[in-house]
Design an enzyme around this catalytic site. Structure first.
Site, PDB file in Angstrom:
ATOM      1  N   TYR A  33     -14.006  -8.425  21.534  1.00  0.00           N
ATOM      2  CA  TYR A  33     -14.123  -9.121  22.815  1.00  0.00           C
ATOM      3  C   TYR A  33     -12.782  -9.674  23.252  1.00  0.00           C
ATOM      4  CZ  TYR A  33     -13.952 -13.856  20.762  1.00  0.00           C
ATOM      5  OH  TYR A  33     -13.547 -15.010  20.140  1.00  0.00           O
ATOM      6  N   LYS A 148      -9.865  -9.230  17.158  1.00  0.00           N
ATOM      7  CA  LYS A 148     -10.728 -10.140  17.926  1.00  0.00           C
ATOM      8  C   LYS A 148     -12.160  -9.608  17.916  1.00  0.00           C
ATOM      9  CE  LYS A 148     -10.546 -13.210  21.927  1.00  0.00           C
ATOM     10  NZ  LYS A 148     -10.730 -14.444  21.169  1.00  0.00           N
ATOM     11  N   GLU A 180      -6.098 -21.888  11.923  1.00  0.00           N
ATOM     12  CA  GLU A 180      -6.160 -22.042  13.382  1.00  0.00           C
ATOM     13  C   GLU A 180      -7.436 -22.783  13.734  1.00  0.00           C
ATOM     14  OE1 GLU A 180      -6.552 -18.171  15.324  1.00  0.00           O
ATOM     15  OE2 GLU A 180      -7.616 -17.402  13.563  1.00  0.00           O
ATOM     16  N   LEU A 205      -5.764 -15.050  14.572  1.00  0.00           N
ATOM     17  CA  LEU A 205      -5.738 -14.222  15.772  1.00  0.00           C
ATOM     18  C   LEU A 205      -4.400 -14.467  16.476  1.00  0.00           C
ATOM     19  CD1 LEU A 205      -7.666 -12.449  17.630  1.00  0.00           C
ATOM     20  CD2 LEU A 205      -7.736 -14.495  19.066  1.00  0.00           C
TER      21      LEU A 205
HETATM   22  N1  PDD Z   1     -10.822 -17.767  21.677  1.00  0.00           N
HETATM   23  N2  PDD Z   1      -7.813 -18.215  17.636  1.00  0.00           N
HETATM   24  C1  PDD Z   1      -9.114 -17.882  17.722  1.00  0.00           C
HETATM   25  C2  PDD Z   1      -9.899 -17.756  16.473  1.00  0.00           C
HETATM   26  C3  PDD Z   1      -9.693 -17.654  18.984  1.00  0.00           C
HETATM   27  O1  PDD Z   1     -10.987 -17.310  19.072  1.00  0.00           O
HETATM   28  C4  PDD Z   1      -8.913 -17.813  20.151  1.00  0.00           C
HETATM   29  C5  PDD Z   1      -9.456 -17.567  21.526  1.00  0.00           C
HETATM   30  C6  PDD Z   1      -7.564 -18.173  19.998  1.00  0.00           C
HETATM   31  C7  PDD Z   1      -6.654 -18.341  21.189  1.00  0.00           C
HETATM   32  O2  PDD Z   1      -6.323 -17.102  21.754  1.00  0.00           O
HETATM   33  P1  PDD Z   1      -5.968 -16.976  23.291  1.00  0.00           P
HETATM   34  O3  PDD Z   1      -4.863 -17.905  23.537  1.00  0.00           O
HETATM   35  O4  PDD Z   1      -5.568 -15.552  23.446  1.00  0.00           O
HETATM   36  O5  PDD Z   1      -7.198 -17.338  24.080  1.00  0.00           O
HETATM   37  C8  PDD Z   1      -7.047 -18.365  18.734  1.00  0.00           C
HETATM   38  C9  PDD Z   1     -11.469 -17.468  22.948  1.00  0.00           C
HETATM   39  C10 PDD Z   1     -10.947 -18.282  24.080  1.00  0.00           C
HETATM   40  C11 PDD Z   1     -12.958 -17.597  22.759  1.00  0.00           C
HETATM   41  O6  PDD Z   1     -13.431 -17.157  21.710  1.00  0.00           O
HETATM   42  O7  PDD Z   1     -13.661 -18.107  23.638  1.00  0.00           O
END
Ligand code: PDD
Length: 285
Positions: A33, A148, A180, A205
């Site tokens: 996703y 992801k 994270e 991620l």
């Molecule tokens: N989540 N780490 C994890 C485990 C994440 O699920 C996300 C993002 C990030 C941040 O990545 P980015 O800056 O590309 O959004 C880091 C999304 C927002 C979600 O699951 O809703």
């Protein structure tokens, strides 16, 4: 009013958007996703999200059913159809629905592609002013967190524990260090003004917002160290924050109920948030 979703080539009301019970996303979490933010009706940092999508599907040998260019067109069409000014576009691609439940990849099955939007005023979120607390939980995820994947049960449990504790995020801990957040990247600003965030690798991620914030900070001569940090280091830090598409740059003011500095969002965090929002608006498509 029902918003419009996209399911395998059709735009349909969200309440009528359905996939099969045999969909491998549902049965095996065999899918990928992405979440991209929308500001002023435009997609934020979308090239970065689409590049990560391409990488993630490649890592699990899943062929996208549409080109990245077509996917961006669909994202934009959904934003327009839903009159979305500020919020998120969610996108999921799975290995599709076979005729039964076989673990190995099915042959000749078209991947499922679905998208939907949600409204969210990310820029004016009240938590940006107050900051959030985080709790710590053991990182119980698999070892390919750079993908992801829609397999998010560990994060669901982590974020539920955070919600029950009245916290806004859970920081996951492995070998004594923060990996994270449940759905965000973690940063601290040390007492000597070094921005620290864990290096990319299979343990986390590669956050799109993280990448942009690191670049924006370095352009402004801020020292950035990409390395793991401990909770003790975070509690002794000047500031802490998280980054994600759904929060941009969000101050963290306590960990497990213990205050960081004076328990208020730090000046550098506020500044980086402004800089990021400015970058986001200027580069939106
Ligand atoms: N989540 N780490 C994890 C485990 C994440 O699920 C996300 C993002 C990030 C941040 O990545 P980015 O800056 O590309 O959004 C880091 C999304 C927002 C979600 O699951 O809703």
């Amino acid at each position: 009013m029902d918003s419009i979703a996209y399911v395998n080539g059709s735009f349909v009301p969200l309440s009528e958007a359905k996939v099969s019970v045999l969909d491998r996303g549902f049965l095996f979490a065999d899918g990928i996703y992405e979440v991209a933010a929308v500001l002023d009706g435009k997609l934020i940092d979308n090239a970065s999200h689409l590049a990560r999508l391409a990488r993630s599907v490649g890592e699990i040998s899943l062929a996208l059913p549409e080109s990245l260019a077509r996917i961006e067109e669909i994202q934009k069409e959904l934003v327009t159809r839903n009159n979305l000014v500020s919020g998120l576009v969610y996108l999921e691609v799975t290995r599709g629905a076979d005729t039964g439940r076989d673990f190995a990849f099915p042959k000749g099955v078209k991947p499922t592609l679905i998208l939907f939007t949600s409204a969210k005023d990310i820029v004016n979120a009240p938590s940006a002013k107050t900051g959030i607390g985080v709790i710590t939980v053991p990182d119980i995820r698999w070892t390919r967190r750079d993908i992801k994947s829609v397999a998010l049960l560990a994060q669901v449990l982590a974020k539920q524990a955070a919600a029950e504790a009245g916290a806004g995020e859970a920081w996951m801990i492995e070998d004594g260090k923060v990996t994270e957040g449940g759905s965000s990247s973690a940063f601290i600003l040390t007492q000597d003004d070094v921005l620290v965030t864990r290096q990319n690798g299979s343990e986390i991620l590669p956050g799109c917002t993280r990448k942009a914030v690191v670049a924006l900070a370095e352009e402004r001569q801020l020292r950035v160290e990409e390395r793991a940090f401990t909770i003790e280091e975070a509690l002794a830090a000047k500031e802490a924050f998280i980054t994600s598409a759904s929060s941009f740059v969000q101050a963290v003011v306590s960990i497990d109920g213990k205050k960081i500095a004076n328990g208020k969002p730090g000046a550098m965090t506020d500044r980086l948030r402004e800089i990021y929002v400015d970058f986001a608006r200027k580069t939106a498509v």
